[in-house]
Design a protein around this motif. Structure first.
Motif, PDB file in Angstrom:
ATOM      1  N   GLU A   1       6.772 -33.273  20.317  1.00  0.00           N
ATOM      2  CA  GLU A   1       7.958 -34.082  20.565  1.00  0.00           C
ATOM      3  C   GLU A   1       7.853 -35.341  19.720  1.00  0.00           C
ATOM      4  O   GLU A   1       6.793 -35.638  19.145  1.00  0.00           O
ATOM      5  CB  GLU A   1       8.089 -34.453  22.052  1.00  0.00           C
ATOM      6  CG  GLU A   1       8.220 -33.275  23.002  1.00  0.00           C
ATOM      7  CD  GLU A   1       9.557 -32.551  22.926  1.00  0.00           C
ATOM      8  OE1 GLU A   1      10.460 -33.053  22.203  1.00  0.00           O
ATOM      9  OE2 GLU A   1       9.698 -31.499  23.561  1.00  0.00           O
ATOM     10  N   LEU A   2       8.937 -36.104  19.658  1.00  0.00           N
ATOM     11  CA  LEU A   2       8.944 -37.380  18.956  1.00  0.00           C
ATOM     12  C   LEU A   2       9.368 -38.496  19.891  1.00  0.00           C
ATOM     13  O   LEU A   2      10.245 -38.310  20.746  1.00  0.00           O
ATOM     14  CB  LEU A   2       9.910 -37.336  17.773  1.00  0.00           C
ATOM     15  CG  LEU A   2       9.550 -36.446  16.589  1.00  0.00           C
ATOM     16  CD1 LEU A   2      10.664 -36.514  15.536  1.00  0.00           C
ATOM     17  CD2 LEU A   2       8.216 -36.854  15.985  1.00  0.00           C
TER      18      LEU A   2
ATOM     19  N   PRO B   1      11.069 -30.679  16.649  1.00  0.00           N
ATOM     20  CA  PRO B   1      10.636 -31.202  17.940  1.00  0.00           C
ATOM     21  C   PRO B   1      10.983 -30.235  19.063  1.00  0.00           C
ATOM     22  O   PRO B   1      12.055 -29.617  19.063  1.00  0.00           O
ATOM     23  CB  PRO B   1      11.433 -32.511  18.073  1.00  0.00           C
ATOM     24  CG  PRO B   1      11.733 -32.910  16.669  1.00  0.00           C
ATOM     25  CD  PRO B   1      11.940 -31.618  15.921  1.00  0.00           C
TER      26      PRO B   1
END
Length: 308
Positions: free
Chosen positions: A213-214, A31
Motif C-alpha cells: 500500500e502507499l 497498490p
C-alpha cells in the motif's frame, strides 16, 4: 509449505545483494496487490549439514534479498507500506557459531553448525530442546537516496533490521526515496531472539507473502512497524546508546508531529508507557551497528505511527 494465492510470485533467483539508489525493478505492481517472495537462507544454500562450516563459505553470497519490486505511484516523500501476510519457512534450518562474532565467542569452540527441524509450528534443536517457531524476515528494505549498503547492514532504508517482530501481521512503513520505492526481502529466520547474539537466528529458506500500500506525503526517517497492539520505531548506530538516542528522537518526533505532543510530554510518555529494546546487538565487524527499537502502545492518543 502451504500454498496461498498471490497476484505475483518472484523466485529466489531474482535477488539483489545491496540496497542503493540505482536499483532496477524486476516487477512493478499496483497498490493493494500481493507478491509471494521466494527467499534463500542467509548463506544462499551453502550450508546443508553440520559438517558445513562458515569458515568454508563464500561470504560474498550472504543475505540475498528477493526483488526489487516497484509500486506504482510511490514517490519520494511517501511511505511504502509492506504488510507481511504470511512467512512460511521450509523444514530444515541452521544456526552457526562464527569465529570472532558475538558476545560469548571467547567461551566456546568455533566454528560450529547446528541443524534445526521446523515442523507444525515448532522447532526441534535436539532431543531435549524444542521451542515454538516464530517465523520472520531479517532483511526488508527499499532503495536508498545516496550510498549503496550491502544487505548485511541496516540503515534509514531498512536493510538488515533483524527484528523478530517482522513476522505475520506486521505492517512496515518504509520512507520512499526513489520512484517506486523498490522493495526487496530476504534473510528469513524460523526464530530469532532479541539481540541475535551469535549473529544467526534459525536461518532458513522459505516464502513470504507481502501486500503493498502507499501512504502519500508522509514518512519517517527510518522504517516504522505497526503491529496489532503497538507501533515500533527503529534506528541503528555503532553503539547501543547512540542507536537508542536516535530511536528515541524518531519516536518523539512522530508523537509531536503526528499526535500533538509537546516534546516534554513525549519524553515523559516514552519513559513511563513505552518500551525501548534491541533487535540486533552482535556487531560482528566494523560497519555493523546495534539496532535499537522503541515500542509505543496503541492508545486513543497514539493509535498508529501516522495520522490518517
Amino acid at each position: 509449505m502451504t500454498v496461498t494465492t498471490a497476484d505475483h510470485v518472484l523466485s529466489r533467483d531474482q535477488i539483489i545483494w545491496a540496497f542503493g539508489p540505482e536499483l532496477e525493478p524486476v516487477l512493478e505492481v499496483e497498490p493493494g496487490e500481493t507478491v509471494t517472495f521466494q527467499t534463500n537462507d542467509c548463506f544462499t544454500g551453502q550450508i546443508t549439514s553440520e559438517d558445513d562450516l562458515v569458515t568454508s563459505i563464500d561470504f560474498g553470497r550472504v543475505n540475498s534479498a528477493t526483488g526489487p519490486v516497484a509500486v506504482r505511484g510511490a514517490e519520494p516523500g511517501d511511505s511504502l507500506v509492506a504488510e507481511i501476510l504470511d512467512v512460511r519457512p521450509v523444514e530444515v534450518g541452521f544456526a552457526c557459531l562464527i569465529p570472532g562474532f558475538g558476545q560469548l565467542i571467547d567461551l566456546v569452540a568455533s566454528p560450529v553448525t547446528r541443524l534445526f527441524r521446523v515442523e507444525d509450528g515448532w522447532i526441534e534443536m535436539n532431543e531435549r530442546v524444542r521451542f515454538p517457531a516464530r517465523p520472520m524476515v531479517g532483511v526488508v528494505g527499499v532503495a536508498t537516496d545516496g550510498e549503496t549498503l550491502t544487505n548485511g547492514l541496516a540503515g534509514r532504508h531498512g536493510g538488515n533490521l533483524d527484528n523478530h517482530l517482522h513476522g505475520k501481521g506486521a505492517r512496515i512503513f518504509f520512507p520512499v526515496r526513489q520512484e517506486g520505492g523498490l522493495f526487496a526481502v530476504g534473510d528469513m529466520h524460523a526464530s530469532m531472539g532479541d539481540g541475535e547474539i551469535c549473529f544467526t537466528g534459525v536461518e532458513i529458506a522459505g516464502e513470504v507473502d507481502i501486500r503493498f500500500e502507499l501512504l502519500k506525503g508522509k514518512q519517517a526517517t527510518w522504517p516504522v512497524t505497526e503491529l496489532e497492539d503497538r507501533w515500533v520505531a527503529h534506528a541503528t548506530a555503532e553503539e547501543y546508546d547512540d542507536a537508542l538516542k536516535l530511536c528515541s528522537e524518531e519516536a518523539a518526533r512522530l508523537l509531536v508531529d503526528q499526535w500533538g505532543f509537546t516534546i516534554e510530554d513525549a519524553f515523559i510518555f516514552l519513559s513511563v508507557a513505552c518500551d525501548a529494546g534491541v533487535a540486533q546487538a552482535c556487531k560482528p565487524a566494523p560497519g555493523f551497528g546495534t539496532i535499537a527499537r522503541f515500542a509505543i502502545p496503541k492508545l486513543d492518543a497514539t493509535p498508529g505511527p501516522f495520522r490518517s
